[in-house]
Design a protein around this motif. Structure first.
Motif, PDB file in Angstrom:
ATOM      1  N   ASP A   1      50.161  52.580  12.973  1.00  0.00           N
ATOM      2  CA  ASP A   1      51.206  51.570  12.874  1.00  0.00           C
ATOM      3  C   ASP A   1      52.525  52.303  12.665  1.00  0.00           C
ATOM      4  N   LEU A   2      53.600  51.805  13.270  1.00  0.00           N
ATOM      5  CA  LEU A   2      54.871  52.516  13.229  1.00  0.00           C
ATOM      6  C   LEU A   2      56.001  51.549  12.940  1.00  0.00           C
TER       7      LEU A   2
ATOM      8  N   TYR B   1      52.443  53.919   4.165  1.00  0.00           N
ATOM      9  CA  TYR B   1      53.283  54.550   5.180  1.00  0.00           C
ATOM     10  C   TYR B   1      53.821  55.881   4.662  1.00  0.00           C
ATOM     11  N   GLU B   2      54.164  56.769   5.585  1.00  0.00           N
ATOM     12  CA  GLU B   2      54.827  58.011   5.240  1.00  0.00           C
ATOM     13  C   GLU B   2      55.864  58.339   6.305  1.00  0.00           C
ATOM     14  N   PRO B   3      56.939  59.053   5.950  1.00  0.00           N
ATOM     15  CA  PRO B   3      57.961  59.396   6.947  1.00  0.00           C
ATOM     16  C   PRO B   3      57.440  60.446   7.916  1.00  0.00           C
ATOM     17  N   VAL B   4      57.717  60.247   9.203  1.00  0.00           N
ATOM     18  CA  VAL B   4      57.280  61.211  10.217  1.00  0.00           C
ATOM     19  C   VAL B   4      58.445  61.777  11.021  1.00  0.00           C
TER      20      VAL B   4
ATOM     21  N   SER C   1      52.954  59.149  -4.519  1.00  0.00           N
ATOM     22  CA  SER C   1      51.517  59.199  -4.779  1.00  0.00           C
ATOM     23  C   SER C   1      50.906  57.827  -5.016  1.00  0.00           C
ATOM     24  N   SER C   2      51.721  56.862  -5.469  1.00  0.00           N
ATOM     25  CA  SER C   2      51.200  55.518  -5.709  1.00  0.00           C
ATOM     26  C   SER C   2      51.033  54.723  -4.429  1.00  0.00           C
ATOM     27  N   GLY C   3      51.577  55.225  -3.319  1.00  0.00           N
ATOM     28  CA  GLY C   3      51.399  54.545  -2.038  1.00  0.00           C
ATOM     29  C   GLY C   3      52.674  54.152  -1.347  1.00  0.00           C
ATOM     30  N   GLY C   4      53.802  54.061  -2.053  1.00  0.00           N
ATOM     31  CA  GLY C   4      55.055  53.654  -1.449  1.00  0.00           C
ATOM     32  C   GLY C   4      55.830  54.817  -0.866  1.00  0.00           C
TER      33      GLY C   4
ATOM     34  N   VAL D   1      64.844  56.309  10.165  1.00  0.00           N
ATOM     35  CA  VAL D   1      63.627  57.031   9.814  1.00  0.00           C
ATOM     36  C   VAL D   1      62.437  56.299  10.423  1.00  0.00           C
ATOM     37  N   ALA D   2      61.497  57.055  10.961  1.00  0.00           N
ATOM     38  CA  ALA D   2      60.251  56.509  11.484  1.00  0.00           C
ATOM     39  C   ALA D   2      59.179  56.685  10.427  1.00  0.00           C
ATOM     40  N   LEU D   3      58.490  55.586  10.094  1.00  0.00           N
ATOM     41  CA  LEU D   3      57.420  55.588   9.106  1.00  0.00           C
ATOM     42  C   LEU D   3      56.108  55.245   9.801  1.00  0.00           C
TER      43      LEU D   3
END
Length: 365
Positions: free
Chosen positions: A90-91, A58-61, A21-24, A68-70
């Motif tokens: 951005d990836l 970023y988030e994992p996709v 939730s903090s962004g990381g 892992v792709a972020l």
């Protein structure tokens, strides 16, 4: 189109990745680890902590074979003109355990979902980017680490009556026997919710599979599901891996397994398993957490470890549970474990993270 999946099968589930939730980006341990995976888990966590500022937003996709792709969605313009898509993301692709990472150029189409294919322990990757366009069109673009660039966009209409527009309910696909599966929603009333299949050998066309008619739609409005109500998984039936749909109704998770091959018309599903989570938790020893207003079952992701696999779901506030999928018959005892307490970004995807035996041996040497 793309090469087939790597022959390296996942051996060790380290945990799940999600956008904090903090962004990381965080890695949450979901089960007790064997001694030979502790070093791998600590290395992955250290990698993410050291690059917390770089990975903000970023988030994992997608994940595969330790990679892992972020994805980070750029801020959209204040006004998106008719006929124009949002800008691509951005990836970044990384292996948190080994520290390998690379930033990719943006694809030329809007990315709604990624399929990540990792080959062995080397940094040999292929990424398939997909966009559900209007008029039932699926646009596909593939990145290869060998070429270092995206190929051209391939558009297909074949066997894809998705309506206009269509969308992925969950961005991460399920990979099973060389085929990628997504839960999708179409504006076509005759199709509605369905599973989109994309064979990765390039020899077969994508196609839809209709969901079971009896799957309840308890929390959505009208014909709508909440994203956390349904989830794709796989189970072993009579020695064969089968596509499975997990569906939530109140505090019960039901499993529906696809009976026949996806090419069969119409698709046939069988409800072969259900978990009454309230009764399961009552039978467990120890005091239950207090039930708070708004607490509900929310499916988060599917993890495959061995033959049974497991579902990860949110039951109590900020608590992630893991339940094993015993597929052959209903058992008296159900393995239900508290995976951890987390606070992910509300829009974040969650995907399992695993490494293979070769990566473990490399770290120990």
């Amino acid at each position: 189109m793309v090469a087939q999946e790597s022959g390296v099968s996942p051996k060790h589930i380290l945990g799940v990745l999600y956008a904090f939730s903090s962004g990381g980006v965080e890695l949450l341990k979901t089960q007790a680890h064997a001694a030979d995976t502790r070093v791998a888990f600590e290395a992955a966590c250290a990698f993410l902590e050291d690059r917390e500022s770089e990975l903000e937003g970023y988030e994992p996709v997608a994940s595969c074979g330790g990679f892992v792709a972020l994805s980070r969605r750029p801020s959209p313009p204040a006004v998106v003109l008719p006929g124009l898509s949002l800008p691509p993301s951005d990836l970044v692709v990384c292996n948190p355990v080994t520290g390998q990472h690379v930033s990719l150029p943006r694809p030329s189409i809007w990315d709604e979902s990624f399929v990540l294919l990792a080959h062995g322990t080397s940094f040999s990757l292929q990424i398939v980017n997909l966009e559900l366009a209007d008029a039932g069109m699926l646009q596909i673009q593939t990145f290869s680490s060998a070429k270092g660039k995206w190929d051209g966009v391939v558009a297909t209409y074949a066997n894809l009556p998705l309506g206009a527009p269509g969308r992925f309910i969950r961005p991460s696909p399920l990979l099973l026997d060389g085929v990628a599966y997504w839960l999708c929603k179409s504006e076509s009333k005759s199709l509605g919710y369905h599973v989109l299949t994309l064979p990765l050998d390039g020899q077969r066309q994508p196609a839809p599979i209709k969901l079971p008619d009896k799957v309840p739609k308890t929390r959505g409005r009208g014909d709508n599901f909440d994203a956390e109500d349904i989830l794709l998984a796989s189970t072993t039936v009579n020695g064969t891996r089968r596509l499975t749909l997990a569906a939530v109704a109140n505090v019960t998770i039901s499993l529906w397994t696809l009976d026949e091959h996806q090419a069969e018309k119409p698709a046939r599903w069988t409800r072969h398993k259900f978990f009454d989570l309230w009764n399961i938790t009552l039978e467990r020893k120890g005091r239950l957490p207090s039930w708070e207003k708004g607490d509900r079952v929310a499916l988060e992701c599917f993890s495959e470890s061995g033959e049974s696999g497991s579902l990860l779901f949110h039951f109590y506030h900020r608590m992630l549970y893991r339940i094993d999928l015993q597929t052959e018959k209903q058992t008296e005892e159900v393995s239900l474990n508290l995976a951890g307490i987390y606070c992910k970004r509300s829009s974040s995807n969650m995907c399992e993270y695993h490494i293979d035996d070769a990566a473990v041996l490399k770290l120990k040497s």
